[in-house]
Design an enzyme around this catalytic site. Structure first.
Site, short mmCIF file in Angstrom:
data_model
loop_
_atom_site.label_atom_id
_atom_site.label_comp_id
_atom_site.label_asym_id
_atom_site.label_seq_id
_atom_site.Cartn_x
_atom_site.Cartn_y
_atom_site.Cartn_z
N ARG A 143 0.83 -1.21 0.00
CA ARG A 143 0.00 0.00 0.00
C ARG A 143 0.86 1.26 0.00
O ARG A 143 0.51 2.27 -0.60
CB ARG A 143 -0.91 -0.05 1.24
CG ARG A 143 -1.88 1.12 1.41
CD ARG A 143 -2.78 0.84 2.60
NE ARG A 143 -3.39 2.04 3.16
CZ ARG A 143 -4.62 2.47 2.87
NH1 ARG A 143 -5.37 1.81 2.01
NH2 ARG A 143 -5.11 3.55 3.43
N ILE A 157 -6.56 8.23 -0.28
CA ILE A 157 -6.64 6.77 -0.40
C ILE A 157 -7.49 6.32 0.78
O ILE A 157 -7.30 6.77 1.91
CB ILE A 157 -5.24 6.12 -0.38
CG1 ILE A 157 -5.33 4.61 -0.52
CG2 ILE A 157 -4.46 6.48 0.87
CD1 ILE A 157 -3.96 3.94 -0.71
N SER A 158 -8.46 5.47 0.50
CA SER A 158 -9.43 5.10 1.54
C SER A 158 -8.76 4.35 2.69
O SER A 158 -7.73 3.69 2.51
CB SER A 158 -10.54 4.23 0.95
OG SER A 158 -11.28 4.98 0.03
N GLN A 159 -9.41 4.46 3.83
CA GLN A 159 -9.03 3.69 5.01
C GLN A 159 -8.95 2.20 4.62
O GLN A 159 -9.79 1.71 3.86
CB GLN A 159 -10.15 3.91 6.03
CG GLN A 159 -10.02 3.30 7.37
CD GLN A 159 -11.31 3.55 8.16
OE1 GLN A 159 -12.31 3.99 7.63
NE2 GLN A 159 -11.27 3.26 9.44
N PHE A 174 -16.30 9.49 2.32
CA PHE A 174 -15.33 9.46 1.23
C PHE A 174 -15.11 10.87 0.72
O PHE A 174 -15.96 11.73 0.88
CB PHE A 174 -15.90 8.65 0.05
CG PHE A 174 -15.72 7.17 0.16
CD1 PHE A 174 -14.78 6.53 -0.60
CD2 PHE A 174 -16.49 6.44 1.04
CE1 PHE A 174 -14.63 5.17 -0.51
CE2 PHE A 174 -16.34 5.08 1.14
CZ PHE A 174 -15.40 4.44 0.36
#
Lengths: 787, 235
Positions: B59, B85-87, B229
């Site tokens: 990641r 960048i999402s959790q 988001f």
């Protein structure tokens, strides 16, 4: 005379700076961060008192020179430090998860506090060292504050947002010019040449104002091919309209819509989305506007006369026209927004549809509902989850007088026979706005002749939004059937009335919504969200529809933070509480402990002095800001209320200060002034709030007159205790004066946060009452100051 | 000009990847395993296949250098252009709920960092991903290419209209929030296909909406998780 003029001008500059800072920070960030930043920045006022106290011996050798230089330094500081703050890599959005963002935040607010520190020092030094008489000096400060507040209002209309800080800079230059002849031990020429710095700032371009990259406007401007096609600025907000080929905004659109959404422009108010303007398609109304849950009322009423509370670009009017309205009346408090849409965007939007007469009325919605006798078939509260129903401009305070019980009552009273009140919005998880507005409607319906309101309400839901219609008469089965047919066509679902057990969803999320709506409309079952939220209806005495945080739930929120997601937390209110906590902490750490201990060593009275001036600082803000908040209802919008309240209080308090020297001995203070303040502030507030139903229907002149009349007597007396005490101290112990100034400054900041907290949880009346009590307490402490 | 920039990015990423492979990679491995533990312990996330992939995909190589130390923390991380960048949990959850199969062809709207596409690509046949921002699209494409994700196809464009030439898709994953489900995406979803998208108003708790297109083309929807988001631009 020069000193009074300088104080007057600098005070005007400082209050203008504060008001403009709210706009500038609202534009850059989000409104709920603004009170935190501004109140912390204003701690500069209190810090100036501490600085004077600590440096009093050095200042005593040449107080006139220090005063002159404070004024001269303040002149460029308003613009200069704001420009510098733009270089700080700070975004409030990151505070939630990056500890490294906090030092930037601290530096950011320290920079913004410098002008307050300098301006506060420029008033504190004359008070502390006897340059000029106390009463007139304090009166000049108050009068300047009044003038600055009044000057700020037209400035919003004449200056682009980026250029607003030119006003305090110009006032600062004028103040600087007043001290050029002041004896300071420094050549006049060098002081005059110093003024070239702010003059230069007036000449160079204003600092570019870029919104946070996470704000709506910033996101729209990043889209390929985006461009600003129209903009307007004014007291209510900075409006910018952006067109981009990639804009496709249709919140809650049904799955069953299979067509194309026409190109759109979006209107942003202080950087937040406020409305949509679709491009006309050869005279044909956009078809997609029929595919929303909010179209439900148009399936129940044929050719309705529609009243929309709040302008939504042109989309709201087009939706009404496309759904068969016979006429559309839109109430919009912001004149500049109305003109932007109706005039500036005319070439883009093609104007209002020819098929229906459209009327845009620019006034507060509650004022219109009270004044206009017309009745309507549909009254629309669209999208109660958005910022539409937040107050305009300085909407950090978040008063929403439309969604209170009184607001709903006023709306219901304007419905024609079989007319419906229509509300729509997003369905949050757990449900909040939907439940609260339905409870409010139910309470109002049942408050009248209706015993049970359940059969007077229909609620449907889309995949993420809801729409509800309510009226005084029950809905007949054919009408309910029409609603079901509409839902069937669109892929929506009827949530209320329930169809018995067969209508219950097996999906836990769907079931939670159904249970929440049933709890709201029938009082059955358990409240949604495990009772984490306060879902009681809002009232005009505490008009915070969007305040859901129950203080008792904070431990539970804290427990689930991290395992569930941040929006549960009602961050706006949390930042307000944080603001209060930080203010109090600063006040205690930097102010109370060291000087009070130092005074204790020298003699008695330090705590009494600190308590007295704390009471004045907090009490003044509680009373003034609560009048400001009720003024939003009476005067129709936030900026006018802020101008009238801040300007009015400062003006009348200034008059009181000027006359404070003519008062007799302390007995007059104890017997007349403090009880008078308590009595008149409560009486003035009660008169204003109780007469608001009448005032709302009156003209602007009578509204403003009544507002001023209600604040004038109390405000006049509230100007007296501070200079009276300073005069007494100057006779008894002049070294305590800077401390008094600092205490007053710090606790004014605490009072500002406390006024908002009080209004949110106790209501306006109790908050004013508490402010009055503090004045009575100050009255009891007053005789001790002479010891 | 764009090509030159892509080449420069690719070169830099190659150099970085080389360095990481030699030394820093090991230090991130512990973080990656820690992230997976958080998914299990805190969120009770049990999908073994998704967990395995998330333990595998680096990641941190999809995240700007200044934020790499936070790559595996339990929160979103900025990646530029106002995007995040999402959790990790959201990535895991969205991947799991789509019930991806090795033969699936997936459309992703909002490439962002490219991480979600990388995770999905380990579970399916092909991933088509669209990003509206040139800078993000090129950076993500470079990262995916340099890390050897050969079954991910990137394109810069308005994701609202999907990728018509490659439609229909077995699954569609929208990784940025919008206020409605774009009709073109629903049209490009196969009968029997699944779609997941965060929807909601600005700055509200948004719902993660899961949609299934039945064999007869009808749509079934349910809200599966409140999330927050970065907004799907212009949407």
């Amino acid at each position: 005379m020069g000193i009074l003029a300088a104080i007057f001008l600098l005070s005007a500059a400082a209050i203008a700076y504060e008001i403009f800072l709210i706009r500038l920070l609202s534009f850059r960030f989000w409104p709920h961060f603004v009170p935190l930043i501004v109140s912390q920045a204003m701690l500069g006022l209190g810090a100036s008192g501490v600085a004077i106290q600590l440096l009093r011996r050095r200042i005593a050798s040449n107080p006139g020179g220090v005063f002159a230089w404070l004024v001269l330094l303040a002149a460029p500081s308003f613009d200069l430090f704001f420009r510098v703050s733009l270089f700080i890599p700070f975004d409030p959005f990151l505070l939630l998860w990056r500890m490294s963002a906090w030092p930037s935040f601290a530096l950011f607010f320290l920079l913004l506090s410098v002008p307050f520190f300098l301006a506060g020092g420029a008033v504190g030094v004359p008070l502390s060292f006897g340059i000029g008489r106390t009463g007139p000096v304090y009166a000049a400060s108050f009068a300047g504050t009044a003038a600055g507040a009044i000057l700020a209002l037209p400035s919003f209309s004449f200056l682009p947002t980026e250029s607003l800080l030119r006003v305090p800079t110009a006032l600062g230059i004028a103040a600087g010019a007043c001290v050029l002849t002041f004896p300071s031990g420094c050549p006049r020429l060098s002081r005059a040449s110093f003024l070239a710095v702010p003059a230069l700032l007036l000449l160079v371009s204003p600092a570019p104002l870029s919104p946070s990259p996470y704000k709506d406007l910033a996101a729209a401007l990043r889209l390929p091919g985006s461009r600003v096609i129209a903009s307007r600025f004014g007291p209510s907000a900075d409006y910018r309209t952006v067109f981009a080929p990639a804009l496709h905004i249709a919140p809650g659109l049904a799955f069953t819509f299979d067509g194309e959404i026409p190109p759109q422009a979006a209107v942003f108010a202080d950087g937040e989305a406020r409305g949509i303007v679709p491009v006309p398609q050869k005279g044909v109304l956009p078809d997609y506007l029929r595919f929303f849950p909010a179209a439900l009322p148009y399936r129940l009423v044929t050719r309705p006369a529609v009243l929309q509370l709040g302008l939504r670009g042109t989309e709201g009017v087009l939706a009404a026209a496309g759904n068969g309205a016979s006429s559309v009346t839109v109430i919009e408090p912001s004149e500049e927004y109305a003109r932007l849409v109706a005039e500036d965007l005319l070439p883009f939007s093609g104007g209002w549809p020819d098929s229906v007469p459209v009327e845009i009325v620019t006034e507060g919605a509650r004022n219109f509902l009270a004044r206009d006798p017309r009745r309507f078939d549909i009254i629309e509260f669209a999208d109660i989850s958005s910022g539409t129903f937040s107050s305009l401009g300085i909407h950090a305070t978040g008063e929403t007088f439309l969604a209170t019980r009184e607001g709903i009552r006023a709306s219901l009273s304007r419905l024609g026979d079989n007319g419906v009140l229509a509300v729509s919005g997003w369905l949050k998880v757990p449900p909040r706005e939907s439940v609260k507005i339905l409870r409010t409607i139910r309470d109002e319906l049942e408050n009248g002749e209706v015993a049970l309101a359940g059969d007077r309400v229909l609620v449907i839901r889309g995949w993420g939004s809801f729409a509800a219609v309510a009226r005084k008469e029950p809905f007949a089965p054919p009408e309910v059937e029409r609603a079901r047919r509409f839902c069937g066509e669109m892929g929506f679902a009827v949530v209320w009335p329930r169809e018995g057990g067969a209508g219950l969803s097996t999906d836990p999320g769907e079931r939670a919504v159904q249970d929440a709506i049933e709890w709201a409309l029938a009082g059955k079952g358990r409240p949604p969200g495990k009772a984490l939220f306060d879902l009681r209806p809002a009232t005009d005495d505490s008009p915070y529809f969007h305040r859901f945080l129950d203080l008792r739930s904070i431990p539970e929120f804290r427990r689930i933070l991290g395992s569930q997601w941040a929006p549960f937390m009602e961050w706006g209110v949390m930042f307000l509480l944080l603001s209060l906590a930080v203010s109090v902490l600063f006040a205690l750490i930097f102010l109370l402990l060291p000087p009070v201990l130092a005074l204790r060593r020298k003699g008695e009275g330090g705590l009494s002095l600190a308590a007295y001036f704390s009471c004045l600082g907090v009490g003044y803000m509680l009373v003034e800001l609560t009048f400001l908040k009720i003024g939003i209802l009476v005067l129709g919008d936030t900026i006018r209320a802020a101008t009238a309240a801040i300007g009015g209080f400062a003006l009348f308090s200034g008059a009181g200060s000027a006359l404070s020297g003519r008062l007799g001995p302390g007995k007059t203070m104890g017997r007349m002034i403090f009880p008078g303040i308590a009595l008149l502030s409560i009486a003035g507030f009660l008169c204003l709030s109780l007469s608001s139903p009448i005032l709302l229907a009156s003209g602007k002149f009578w509204q403003a007159s009544a507002f001023i009349a209600s604040i004038a007597p109390a405000a006049f007396l509230m100007g007296i205790p501070f200079p009276a005490a300073i005069s007494m101290l100057s006779r008894a112990d002049s070294t305590a004066i800077p401390l008094a100034w600092g205490v007053n400054g710090f606790f004014s900041v605490c009072g500002a946060s406390l006024a908002s907290v009080g209004a949110l949880w106790w209501g306006f009346r109790l908050t004013v009452f508490f402010g009055a009590l503090l004045y009575l307490l100050a009255g009891a402490l007053f005789p001790r100051l002479a010891r | 000009m764009t090509r030159i920039r892509n080449l420069v990015c690719l070169l830099l990423l190659s150099l970085t990847a080389g360095t990481n492979a030699a030394g820093a990679e090991d230090s991130y491995l512990a973080d990656r395993l820690g992230m997976a533990r958080v998914l299990v312990d805190r969120y009770d996330f049990r999908d073994a296949k998704v967990l395995s992939v998330m333990r595998e995909v680096p990641r941190h190589l999809f995240i700007p250098r200044g934020y790499q130390s936070q790559a595996y923390a339990d929160h979103p991380v900025p990646i530029g252009e106002g995007q995040t960048i999402s959790q990790p949990y959201i990535v895991a959850f969205m991947t799991e709920i789509l019930r991806l199969k090795p033969t699936d062809r997936v459309l992703e709207v909002g490439t962002g960092s490219g991480y979600q596409a990388a995770v999905a690509s380990k579970l399916v046949s092909e991933v088509y991903t669209i990003e509206i921002f040139e800078s993000l699209a090129s950076t993500a494409a470079s990262a995916l290419s340099s890390l050897g994700f050969r079954n991910v196809f990137t394109r810069r464009g308005d994701g609202y209209y999907g990728w018509k030439e490659k439609a229909p898709f077995d699954a569609i994953i929208v990784t940025c929030a919008g206020a409605h489900i774009p009709p073109p995406l629903l049209r490009q979803l196969k009968n029997g296909g699944r779609m997941v998208m965060p929807v909601g108003g600005p700055f509200l708790a948004q719902n993660l909406v899961f949609i299934e297109k039945e064999s007869d083309g009808s749509l079934k929807q349910r809200n599966v998780l409140p999330v927050s988001f970065v907004r799907l631009l212009g949407h």
